[in-house]
Motif scaffolding. Structure first.
Motif, PDB file in Angstrom:
ATOM      1  N   ALA A  91       0.834  -1.205   0.000  1.00  0.00           N
ATOM      2  CA  ALA A  91       0.000   0.000   0.000  1.00  0.00           C
ATOM      3  C   ALA A  91       0.868   1.254   0.000  1.00  0.00           C
ATOM      4  O   ALA A  91       0.568   2.235  -0.699  1.00  0.00           O
ATOM      5  N   ILE A  92       1.961   1.221   0.753  1.00  0.00           N
ATOM      6  CA  ILE A  92       2.837   2.402   0.825  1.00  0.00           C
ATOM      7  C   ILE A  92       3.587   2.568  -0.499  1.00  0.00           C
ATOM      8  O   ILE A  92       3.694   3.673  -1.026  1.00  0.00           O
ATOM      9  N   GLN A  93       4.048   1.428  -1.029  1.00  0.00           N
ATOM     10  CA  GLN A  93       4.783   1.506  -2.288  1.00  0.00           C
ATOM     11  C   GLN A  93       3.923   2.085  -3.411  1.00  0.00           C
ATOM     12  O   GLN A  93       4.390   2.865  -4.219  1.00  0.00           O
ATOM     13  N   GLY A  94       2.652   1.698  -3.430  1.00  0.00           N
ATOM     14  CA  GLY A  94       1.773   2.134  -4.503  1.00  0.00           C
ATOM     15  C   GLY A  94       1.074   3.457  -4.222  1.00  0.00           C
ATOM     16  O   GLY A  94       0.215   3.881  -4.984  1.00  0.00           O
ATOM     17  N   ALA A  95       1.429   4.100  -3.112  1.00  0.00           N
ATOM     18  CA  ALA A  95       0.698   5.303  -2.714  1.00  0.00           C
ATOM     19  C   ALA A  95       1.098   6.514  -3.552  1.00  0.00           C
ATOM     20  O   ALA A  95       2.197   6.564  -4.107  1.00  0.00           O
ATOM     21  N   GLN A 131      14.978   2.731  18.722  1.00  0.00           N
ATOM     22  CA  GLN A 131      14.836   3.540  17.513  1.00  0.00           C
ATOM     23  C   GLN A 131      13.603   3.057  16.781  1.00  0.00           C
ATOM     24  O   GLN A 131      13.165   1.919  16.987  1.00  0.00           O
ATOM     25  N   CYS A 132      13.060   3.899  15.942  1.00  0.00           N
ATOM     26  CA  CYS A 132      11.832   3.505  15.245  1.00  0.00           C
ATOM     27  C   CYS A 132      11.851   4.055  13.830  1.00  0.00           C
ATOM     28  O   CYS A 132      12.119   5.239  13.613  1.00  0.00           O
ATOM     29  N   LYS A 133      11.594   3.145  12.896  1.00  0.00           N
ATOM     30  CA  LYS A 133      11.520   3.554  11.493  1.00  0.00           C
ATOM     31  C   LYS A 133      10.063   3.505  11.070  1.00  0.00           C
ATOM     32  O   LYS A 133       9.383   2.501  11.322  1.00  0.00           O
ATOM     33  N   LEU A 134       9.601   4.561  10.463  1.00  0.00           N
ATOM     34  CA  LEU A 134       8.191   4.612  10.086  1.00  0.00           C
ATOM     35  C   LEU A 134       8.060   5.000   8.615  1.00  0.00           C
ATOM     36  O   LEU A 134       8.864   5.768   8.088  1.00  0.00           O
ATOM     37  N   ALA A 135       7.013   4.437   7.989  1.00  0.00           N
ATOM     38  CA  ALA A 135       6.699   4.817   6.616  1.00  0.00           C
ATOM     39  C   ALA A 135       5.194   4.869   6.479  1.00  0.00           C
ATOM     40  O   ALA A 135       4.477   4.084   7.100  1.00  0.00           O
ATOM     41  N   ALA A 136       4.727   5.811   5.676  1.00  0.00           N
ATOM     42  CA  ALA A 136       3.284   5.942   5.463  1.00  0.00           C
ATOM     43  C   ALA A 136       3.011   6.248   4.009  1.00  0.00           C
ATOM     44  O   ALA A 136       3.855   6.836   3.323  1.00  0.00           O
ATOM     45  N   GLY A 137       1.855   5.844   3.547  1.00  0.00           N
ATOM     46  CA  GLY A 137       1.429   6.181   2.191  1.00  0.00           C
ATOM     47  C   GLY A 137       0.113   6.933   2.223  1.00  0.00           C
ATOM     48  O   GLY A 137      -0.788   6.603   3.001  1.00  0.00           O
ATOM     49  N   LEU A 138       0.017   7.976   1.381  1.00  0.00           N
ATOM     50  CA  LEU A 138      -1.207   8.773   1.279  1.00  0.00           C
ATOM     51  C   LEU A 138      -1.771   8.617  -0.129  1.00  0.00           C
ATOM     52  O   LEU A 138      -1.008   8.560  -1.100  1.00  0.00           O
ATOM     53  N   LYS A 160      -6.054  11.892  -2.435  1.00  0.00           N
ATOM     54  CA  LYS A 160      -6.891  12.829  -1.679  1.00  0.00           C
ATOM     55  C   LYS A 160      -6.303  13.137  -0.297  1.00  0.00           C
ATOM     56  O   LYS A 160      -6.926  13.804   0.517  1.00  0.00           O
ATOM     57  N   GLY A 161      -5.131  12.592  -0.044  1.00  0.00           N
ATOM     58  CA  GLY A 161      -4.484  12.868   1.242  1.00  0.00           C
ATOM     59  C   GLY A 161      -4.945  11.952   2.362  1.00  0.00           C
ATOM     60  O   GLY A 161      -4.702  12.241   3.531  1.00  0.00           O
ATOM     61  N   ALA A 162      -5.565  10.822   2.010  1.00  0.00           N
ATOM     62  CA  ALA A 162      -5.981   9.879   3.060  1.00  0.00           C
ATOM     63  C   ALA A 162      -4.876   8.847   3.289  1.00  0.00           C
ATOM     64  O   ALA A 162      -4.197   8.422   2.347  1.00  0.00           O
ATOM     65  N   LEU A 163      -4.728   8.445   4.540  1.00  0.00           N
ATOM     66  CA  LEU A 163      -3.696   7.467   4.909  1.00  0.00           C
ATOM     67  C   LEU A 163      -4.131   6.080   4.438  1.00  0.00           C
ATOM     68  O   LEU A 163      -5.176   5.579   4.850  1.00  0.00           O
ATOM     69  N   VAL A 164      -3.310   5.447   3.613  1.00  0.00           N
ATOM     70  CA  VAL A 164      -3.679   4.121   3.107  1.00  0.00           C
ATOM     71  C   VAL A 164      -2.833   3.007   3.714  1.00  0.00           C
ATOM     72  O   VAL A 164      -3.246   1.854   3.771  1.00  0.00           O
ATOM     73  N   GLY A 165      -1.654   3.349   4.176  1.00  0.00           N
ATOM     74  CA  GLY A 165      -0.805   2.307   4.765  1.00  0.00           C
ATOM     75  C   GLY A 165       0.183   2.911   5.745  1.00  0.00           C
ATOM     76  O   GLY A 165       0.628   4.049   5.577  1.00  0.00           O
ATOM     77  N   LEU A 166       0.478   2.133   6.810  1.00  0.00           N
ATOM     78  CA  LEU A 166       1.430   2.602   7.819  1.00  0.00           C
ATOM     79  C   LEU A 166       2.305   1.427   8.256  1.00  0.00           C
ATOM     80  O   LEU A 166       1.797   0.337   8.533  1.00  0.00           O
ATOM     81  N   HIS A 167       3.609   1.670   8.284  1.00  0.00           N
ATOM     82  CA  HIS A 167       4.573   0.644   8.689  1.00  0.00           C
ATOM     83  C   HIS A 167       5.411   1.217   9.834  1.00  0.00           C
ATOM     84  O   HIS A 167       6.051   2.246   9.674  1.00  0.00           O
ATOM     85  N   VAL A 168       5.366   0.544  10.977  1.00  0.00           N
ATOM     86  CA  VAL A 168       6.115   0.988  12.158  1.00  0.00           C
ATOM     87  C   VAL A 168       7.050  -0.139  12.564  1.00  0.00           C
ATOM     88  O   VAL A 168       6.590  -1.267  12.771  1.00  0.00           O
TER      89      VAL A 168
END
Ligand code: FES
Ligand code: FES
Lengths: 727, 152
Positions: free
Chosen positions: A325-329, A444-451, A454-462
């Motif tokens: 989801a993040i990759q395709g965001a 430590q924490c690595k985070l990634a998100a995809g929007l 329309k700016g809506a959150l579609v994926g989150l990786h923590v």
């Protein structure tokens, strides 16, 4: 109400029966102390929780530890509410773990941590109060030969409406104590909406002796013939004691001897602590520092960083396909955060007094877990549990440091073994306290998100890479690095520490990377770091989406109405969206822990030199039943100070295997001038019991960091702020 | 050997001259309301009044204290806990664990002696003691209350 029959003899506790040790735990009005001293008052134990004196004083027994969080007063309010006694005549008494053991744990669990002091004991303490009330009413009814249903009570005064007769709890207590207690389970407790004592902002019961120096903390204990010990453990964690040169200090005034405490620790015993301490400082000691000596903050940082990219990890939550989801965001956001080790730094340094005799082991100590203290005393001394006693003193701060581990009790026992029949008080210097804590774990924490477009959150990786408390405290709790506790606040399970957001595709992972540094729970435990990671990153994502920070969160929270209500309450009281003075910016955060929901708004400015000033913080809390709103506000205020100390200054850095911040000159803590104006909003809710001491600390730092982000346009991803160049 | 005037009583103590006054008060005199927090003049837990000035005693060698110096500890601040600072502290339920509060009260009472109507700025400057429980908001309010005025 069912009848209570005259029964087997109940305990009648005279004032002397409490034993010398218990006296230190007693907090009573002065008049009562005087009566006691004259031996005039004979008190009746109606049940384990309630002792009534002839002058109508109701002594409420307290099993949990008091470390400033107000649990003594809150528990007394709950008992008094059901007892229907006169609040002005309430005193409290701290029972000892030895007494609890001898009476088959009639007072239940004594451990005080995880913000559980009230939320896990409210039911049985209220039943205890109600049962005592029923017995007292029954005793009056028996005396008057009327049905108990015809008598009533208010403020400890019992009346019979038909005849106008009156009596008081103090007059019938001795008779009540002889009655069979009612079936506790069948007691109907008061509806909290009708509370008169609980739920009200009662003054604390334990303030007076904190104002005139008369309160006896464990560090203040004085016993006849007492000796004093100063102690030093190998500065490198895991190192060992090789040798020392006692001759160099043996002539010093007051010094008795040097004691090897354990493999890694040495103590000097003298007639006063200062003499012991000075001699210890002058004592030549050779350590084998061991492999830990090669470790530093840099090597530990690398170790954690490696975890951020590791292959074999623990997927704690895996819903949908977050990576895809993040990759395709349409838009991607990525960040790496980090938080350091932190020390508790309770104001009262660790200390413990122990006296060992052939037949008996006694200890005077400040502890969050007095039954663990008792067990440690017995194990370490070899004296059977039944012949051990722990006299517990209110703590000069706990914050998780004085919990299950009981390292200081074990040390004090080992020292006292060298001095049979002599009490020995061991006090840690501040340097020892800071250098040998069980630190808040590093991560430590690595985070990634995809929007989407329309700016809506579609994926989150923590992904969190860091040290595990459980692996240090009890390795059996952790298999294959799967430690859910390190992900506190991220679960989908309701009730304790649930993540308040719903994300279409979510992946949360943990990579256990332990170090040689001892770790443990620190006020708020893992909610602190996890709230920073989640709430600061969500802020980055909201800004990337071009959305308002509050609205962006709200859109993710429709399935979490309680989280949302608290966020809304903070936003309303905190004037979200309203104009601010020039240069002042707002930040927002929400999180859940310890069964309670928290949210915060911070108002912050950043000067041209990059200096941060926190002007105002509004914190909203839904802890369900609110037993004492004023003490809840006090805990919220305290959590802001504790949280800001960490945000602004807090770090314990490792060099050559040891901690470098050993006193308050390098481990700066918040002072009054830096304290913002704090406003507490208690969100009314009467359908659960949540914790109070810890939940709100988690939102303090992220709200402040998000306000700094608003001020500077740059996210802050590492702590403490003193190391971050803001402008 | 030192002669000390503590809470209006003159006492002789047998102690090395380099012993910090804090430990003499706690160990030789036996007054334990004055606390040890850091030993390096950072936290203020060890504060007492010497000739009406607030002093951090953990770094003050007893040998440098004169027999004529008037030392007042928390135990000697008032006979019955009735000093305006103590009363304000009680009214606002300032203490949490209480460990730092002797020092806070000694710092606040010295401030009020010097400046009976302190501003917030004065309070910021004078009240530099550490409270790990974080009672600062109530301390500020209580200092104003003890000064006989509502919080600004
Ligand atoms: S103990 Fe003296 S300032 Fe901390
Ligand atoms: S009240 Fe606990 S340190 Fe101040």
């Amino acid at each position: 109400m069912k009848d209570i029959k005259l029964s087997r003899r109940r305990f009648i506790v005279g004032t002397a029966a409490a034993g010398g040790g218990l006296a230190v735990g007693i907090r009573m009005p002065l008049g009562l102390r005087a009566a006691e001293a004259q031996g005039t008052a004979a008190a009746a134990e109606v049940n384990a929780w309630v002792v009534v004196k002839p002058d109508d004083t109701c002594v409420i027994r307290i099993a949990r530890s008091e470390m400033g969080q107000g649990t003594r007063t809150g528990l007394a309010q709950l008992v008094a509410e059901e007892l229907e006694c006169d609040w002005k005549k309430v005193a409290t008494e701290s029972i000892t773990p030895g007494q609890n053991l001898a009476r088959e744990r009639v007072w239940g669990e004594m451990a005080t941590g995880g913000s559980r002091g009230i939320r896990t004991s409210h039911d049985y303490v209220r039943r205890g109060g109600a049962a005592a009330r029923m017995m007292l009413l029954q005793a009056a009814a028996d005396e008057w030969k009327v049905p108990v249903a015809e008598v009533s009570v208010a403020d400890g005064v019992i009346t019979h409406a038909g005849t106008g007769r009156r009596t008081t709890y103090g007059k019938v207590a001795a008779a009540a104590a002889k009655l069979t207690p009612p079936d506790l389970k069948s007691i109907k407790l008061r509806d909290p909406k009708e509370w008169k004592i609980a739920g009200k902002p009662m003054k604390r019961l334990d303030t007076a002796d904190k104002l005139d120096g008369s309160k006896v903390f464990a560090i203040d204990v004085k016993l006849p013939g007492m000796l004093h010990a100063a102690i030093k453990a190998c500065p490198v964690f895991g190192g060992k004691l090789v040798s020392y040169d006692e001759a160099k200090i043996s002539g010093r005034p007051g010094v008795r001897r040097v004691v090897k405490v354990n493999d890694s620790t040495i103590a000097v015993v003298a007639d006063t602590w200062w003499r012991a301490r000075s001699a210890l400082e002058a004592l030549p000691i050779v350590w084998d520092e061991g492999p830990g000596a090669s470790q530093s903050s840099a090597t530990i940082g690398k170790h954690l960083e490696e975890g951020l990219a590791a292959k074999d990890v623990y997927a704690f939550r895996n819903e949908g396909d977050a990576i895809a989801a993040i990759q395709g965001a349409a838009k991607k956001v990525e960040a790496v955060y980090g938080t350091p080790f932190l020390a508790h730094a309770t104001m009262e340094p660790m200390n413990c007094t122990v006296k060992l005799s052939a037949e008996r082991a006694e200890c005077w100590v400040a502890t969050q877990n007095s039954e663990a203290s008792l067990a440690a005393l017995s194990e370490q001394s070899g004296v059977p549990l039944a012949k051990c006693e722990v006299y517990r003193h209110d703590l000069g701060g706990g914050f998780g440091r004085r919990g299950g581990n009981q390292d200081y009790v074990r040390q004090a026992v080992n020292i006292a073994k060298h001095f049979p029949d002599v009490p020995v008080k061991m006090i840690w210097s501040r340097e020892e306290d800071m250098g040998h804590d069980f630190y808040r774990p590093i991560s430590q924490c690595k985070l990634a998100a995809g929007l989407d477009d329309k700016g809506a959150l579609v994926g989150l990786h923590v992904r969190i890479s860091g040290q595990s408390i459980n692996a240090f405290v009890n390795p059996a709790l952790v298999t294959n690095g799967q430690d859910a506790r390190q992900l506190q606040g991220y679960t989908d399970k309701p009730g304790d520490a649930q993540l308040g957001y719903t994300v279409p595709s979510l992946l949360i992972e943990y990579v256990m990377r332990n170090t040689h540094v001892p770790v443990g729970p620190w006020r708020g435990v893992n909610t602190n770091q996890n709230a920073v990671y989640m709430e600061c990153f969500i802020e980055e994502v909201a800004r990337a989406a071009g959305a308002d920070s509050l609205e962006f969160r709200r859109a993710l929270m429709s399935k979490h109405p309680k989280h949302l209500a608290v966020l809304n309450a903070a936003a309303a009281k905190g004037d979200w969206g309203k104009p601010l003075p020039a240069g002042v910016h707002r930040g927002i955060a929400q999180f859940m822990g310890y069964g309670s929901y928290s949210a915060a708004i911070a108002e912050v400015s950043v000067s041209g030199e990059g200096k941060v000033k926190v002007h105002r913080m509004v914190l909203a809390l839904d802890c369900g039943h609110a037993v004492n709103p004023d003490q809840i506000a006090a805990q919220v205020e305290g959590s802001v100070a504790y949280g800001l100390s960490a945000a602004l200054y807090g770090e314990c850095t490792v060099q050559n295997g040891r901690m470098t911040e050993l006193n308050f000159d390098r481990y700066q803590l918040l002072r009054l001038a830096e304290m913002p104006k704090v406003e507490t909003v208690i969100v009314p809710s009467h359908d659960f019991w949540g914790g109070v001491g810890e939940p709100t600390i988690s939102v303090v730092t992220p709200a402040v960091l998000n306000a700094i982000f608003a001020a500077t346009g740059k996210p802050v991803r590492t702590l403490p702020l003193k190391n971050v160049t803001l402008v | 050997m030192a002669k000390l005037n503590i809470n209006g009583r003159v006492r002789d103590v047998q102690v090395e001259a380099d012993t910090p006054l804090l430990w003499v008060i706690r160990e030789q005199i036996g007054l334990t309301g004055t606390k040890y927090g850091c030993g390096v003049a950072q936290c203020g837990a060890c504060s007492v009044h010497i000739n009406d000035q607030v002093v951090r005693t953990c770094v003050l060698p007893v040998g440098s204290v004169k027999a004529t110096d008037r030392i007042v500890t928390i135990e000697g601040l008032s006979a019955t806990g009735s000093h305006p600072v103590q009363k304000a502290w009680a009214a606002l339920d300032v203490p949490q664990c209480g460990y730092c509060q002797s020092g806070q009260i000694m710092a606040a009472s010295a401030l009020l002696k010097r400046k009976p109507k302190p501003t917030d700025h004065d309070i910021d400057d004078a009240m530099t003691n550490i409270c790990r429980c974080g009672t600062y908001q109530r301390i500020r309010e209580a200092v104003h209350m003890a000064a006989g005025r509502k919080q600004a």
